[in-house]
Design a protein around this motif. Structure first.
Motif, PDB file in Angstrom:
ATOM      1  N   LEU A 130       1.286  -3.492   5.340  1.00 54.16           N
ATOM      2  CA  LEU A 130       2.093  -4.708   5.172  1.00 54.16           C
ATOM      3  C   LEU A 130       1.932  -5.344   3.798  1.00 54.16           C
ATOM      4  O   LEU A 130       2.863  -5.974   3.292  1.00 54.16           O
ATOM      5  CB  LEU A 130       1.723  -5.745   6.248  1.00 54.16           C
ATOM      6  CG  LEU A 130       1.952  -5.328   7.701  1.00 54.16           C
ATOM      7  CD1 LEU A 130       1.567  -6.469   8.642  1.00 54.16           C
ATOM      8  CD2 LEU A 130       3.397  -4.918   7.941  1.00 54.16           C
ATOM      9  N   THR A 131       0.758  -5.227   3.198  1.00 47.51           N
ATOM     10  CA  THR A 131       0.524  -5.809   1.882  1.00 47.51           C
ATOM     11  C   THR A 131      -0.057  -4.775   0.931  1.00 47.51           C
ATOM     12  O   THR A 131      -0.640  -3.773   1.365  1.00 47.51           O
ATOM     13  CB  THR A 131      -0.443  -7.008   1.937  1.00 47.51           C
ATOM     14  OG1 THR A 131      -1.769  -6.545   2.243  1.00 47.51           O
ATOM     15  CG2 THR A 131      -0.005  -8.026   2.984  1.00 47.51           C
ATOM     16  N   HIS A 132       0.091  -5.031  -0.372  1.00 47.60           N
ATOM     17  CA  HIS A 132      -0.540  -4.195  -1.398  1.00 47.60           C
ATOM     18  C   HIS A 132      -1.156  -5.121  -2.448  1.00 47.60           C
ATOM     19  O   HIS A 132      -0.469  -5.943  -3.045  1.00 47.60           O
ATOM     20  CB  HIS A 132       0.481  -3.264  -2.052  1.00 47.60           C
ATOM     21  CG  HIS A 132      -0.084  -2.408  -3.130  1.00 47.60           C
ATOM     22  ND1 HIS A 132      -1.125  -1.520  -2.912  1.00 47.60           N
ATOM     23  CD2 HIS A 132       0.231  -2.308  -4.456  1.00 47.60           C
ATOM     24  CE1 HIS A 132      -1.424  -0.915  -4.039  1.00 47.60           C
ATOM     25  NE2 HIS A 132      -0.614  -1.364  -4.991  1.00 47.60           N
ATOM     26  N   LYS A 133      -2.471  -5.013  -2.608  1.00 49.68           N
ATOM     27  CA  LYS A 133      -3.218  -5.892  -3.505  1.00 49.68           C
ATOM     28  C   LYS A 133      -2.955  -7.360  -3.195  1.00 49.68           C
ATOM     29  O   LYS A 133      -2.838  -8.199  -4.083  1.00 49.68           O
ATOM     30  CB  LYS A 133      -2.867  -5.591  -4.969  1.00 49.68           C
ATOM     31  CG  LYS A 133      -3.279  -4.186  -5.402  1.00 49.68           C
ATOM     32  CD  LYS A 133      -2.963  -3.946  -6.866  1.00 49.68           C
ATOM     33  CE  LYS A 133      -3.420  -2.542  -7.288  1.00 49.68           C
ATOM     34  NZ  LYS A 133      -3.121  -2.281  -8.722  1.00 49.68           N
ATOM     35  N   GLY A 134      -2.869  -7.657  -1.899  1.00 49.70           N
ATOM     36  CA  GLY A 134      -2.697  -9.030  -1.457  1.00 49.70           C
ATOM     37  C   GLY A 134      -1.267  -9.507  -1.419  1.00 49.70           C
ATOM     38  O   GLY A 134      -0.984 -10.608  -0.915  1.00 49.70           O
ATOM     39  N   LYS A 135      -0.310  -8.717  -1.919  1.00 48.43           N
ATOM     40  CA  LYS A 135       1.097  -9.122  -1.960  1.00 48.43           C
ATOM     41  C   LYS A 135       1.821  -8.573  -0.743  1.00 48.43           C
ATOM     42  O   LYS A 135       1.751  -7.391  -0.437  1.00 48.43           O
ATOM     43  CB  LYS A 135       1.759  -8.605  -3.239  1.00 48.43           C
ATOM     44  CG  LYS A 135       3.240  -8.977  -3.342  1.00 48.43           C
ATOM     45  CD  LYS A 135       3.860  -8.409  -4.603  1.00 48.43           C
ATOM     46  CE  LYS A 135       5.352  -8.740  -4.678  1.00 48.43           C
ATOM     47  NZ  LYS A 135       5.981  -8.163  -5.898  1.00 48.43           N
ATOM     48  N   LEU A 136       2.533  -9.448  -0.036  1.00 47.65           N
ATOM     49  CA  LEU A 136       3.301  -9.043   1.134  1.00 47.65           C
ATOM     50  C   LEU A 136       4.457  -8.159   0.702  1.00 47.65           C
ATOM     51  O   LEU A 136       5.269  -8.542  -0.146  1.00 47.65           O
ATOM     52  CB  LEU A 136       3.827 -10.277   1.870  1.00 47.65           C
ATOM     53  CG  LEU A 136       4.548 -10.023   3.209  1.00 47.65           C
ATOM     54  CD1 LEU A 136       3.582  -9.408   4.228  1.00 47.65           C
ATOM     55  CD2 LEU A 136       5.129 -11.326   3.758  1.00 47.65           C
ATOM     56  N   MET A 137       4.556  -6.947   1.290  1.00 50.00           N
ATOM     57  CA  MET A 137       5.549  -5.964   0.876  1.00 50.00           C
ATOM     58  C   MET A 137       6.738  -5.865   1.837  1.00 50.00           C
ATOM     59  O   MET A 137       7.657  -5.074   1.603  1.00 50.00           O
ATOM     60  CB  MET A 137       4.881  -4.581   0.758  1.00 50.00           C
ATOM     61  CG  MET A 137       3.679  -4.548  -0.161  1.00 50.00           C
ATOM     62  SD  MET A 137       4.083  -5.044  -1.863  1.00 50.00           S
ATOM     63  CE  MET A 137       5.122  -3.683  -2.376  1.00 50.00           C
ATOM     64  N   VAL A 138       6.720  -6.636   2.911  1.00 50.22           N
ATOM     65  CA  VAL A 138       7.798  -6.577   3.903  1.00 50.22           C
ATOM     66  C   VAL A 138       8.244  -7.995   4.246  1.00 50.22           C
ATOM     67  O   VAL A 138       7.568  -8.976   3.916  1.00 50.22           O
ATOM     68  CB  VAL A 138       7.344  -5.851   5.192  1.00 50.22           C
ATOM     69  CG1 VAL A 138       6.946  -4.419   4.877  1.00 50.22           C
ATOM     70  CG2 VAL A 138       6.185  -6.591   5.846  1.00 50.22           C
ATOM     71  N   THR A 139       9.379  -8.102   4.923  1.00 45.27           N
ATOM     72  CA  THR A 139       9.897  -9.402   5.318  1.00 45.27           C
ATOM     73  C   THR A 139       9.276  -9.851   6.645  1.00 45.27           C
ATOM     74  O   THR A 139       8.745  -9.043   7.403  1.00 45.27           O
ATOM     75  CB  THR A 139      11.416  -9.353   5.487  1.00 45.27           C
ATOM     76  OG1 THR A 139      11.742  -8.465   6.572  1.00 45.27           O
ATOM     77  CG2 THR A 139      12.086  -8.862   4.210  1.00 45.27           C
TER      78      THR A 139
END
Length: 238
Positions: A130-139
């Motif tokens: 769901l996240t990459h390096k703390g960034k949310l990658m999905v809605t």
């Protein structure tokens, strides 16, 4: 040393230990199954999980999902809601993974033919980043979609636990009747034949007796000094 006596000693020792799981007790949905196994002289459980939905953060530098090295952001053995996942995701610093894991039982078995009743594997799971390096990658809409799928799998998992319990109970009762009906010489002959005439079992047709080719090889190569045989249960194909 008598192997049966050693197995009984080992069983008593293991069952007397404190529960070292994160929860500290057996999950409610699998209590009857654990009691059924531990009530038979040829089995005892070493760990169990009835199934769960978890959110793991493997950290910024993580390259593989290793639960022992992860931060557990959320864990539930019941259906979960989107708001709980969204709140937990705010704590993620690395790559957060949403997972559903089905029933897992680790069972120590006295003999190979006992393990053949239990050995089952399953692919009834879910694992989505769901996240990459703390960034949310999905809605959030997609997160809600995933949670619905995970919750559906949780409900199906519960039904499979019930079916597996009924099939196992039936198999053990049938085994008990057979043991009391046949002469000892016939039982010994039948047990010996299970080692020399193994055949691949069809999990679609059997009820309570499953073993995969991989499990069969593992059990055959098990250390002969062990007083029992370990089998892992992942109920799916029943």
């Amino acid at each position: 040393m008598d192997r049966s006596a050693e197995f009984r000693r080992w069983k008593a020792q293991c069952l007397s230990k404190a529960d070292l799981s994160r929860k500290g007790s057996v999950d409610e949905d699998v209590v009857e199954l654990v009691q059924l196994l531990n009530g038979r002289e040829q089995f005892f459980t070493t760990s169990s999980c009835a199934g769960r939905i978890i959110l793991l953060d493997r950290g910024i530098n993580g390259s593989e999902v290793q639960k022992q090295n992860c931060c557990w952001l959320l864990v539930t053995h019941k259906p979960c809601v989107k708001d709980d996942v969204i709140v937990a995701l705010k704590k993620a610093n690395g790559d957060a993974i949403l997972k559903f894991e089905p029933l897992v039982l680790h069972v120590q078995c006295r003999q190979l033919q006992d393990a053949q009743i239990l050995a089952v594997r399953s692919t009834h799971g879910l694992e989505v980043p769901l996240t990459h390096k703390g960034k949310l990658m999905v809605t959030e809409e997609y997160i809600n979609f995933l949670i619905k799928i995970a919750n559906q799998k949780m409900e199906e998992n519960k039904k499979r636990i019930e079916r597996f319990y009924n099939c196992l109970q039936h198999a053990l009762e049938k085994e008990t009747i057979s043991m009391t009906s046949y002469p000892k010489e016939k039982i010994k002959e039948k047990n010996n034949s299970s080692y020399t005439h193994k055949k691949k079992r069809n999990p679609e047709k059997a009820c309570g007796k499953y073993i995969t080719e991989e499990n069969n090889k593992e059990l055959e190569n098990d250390d002969h000094d062990d007083p029992g045989i370990s089998a892992t249960i992942f109920p799916e194909d029943y």
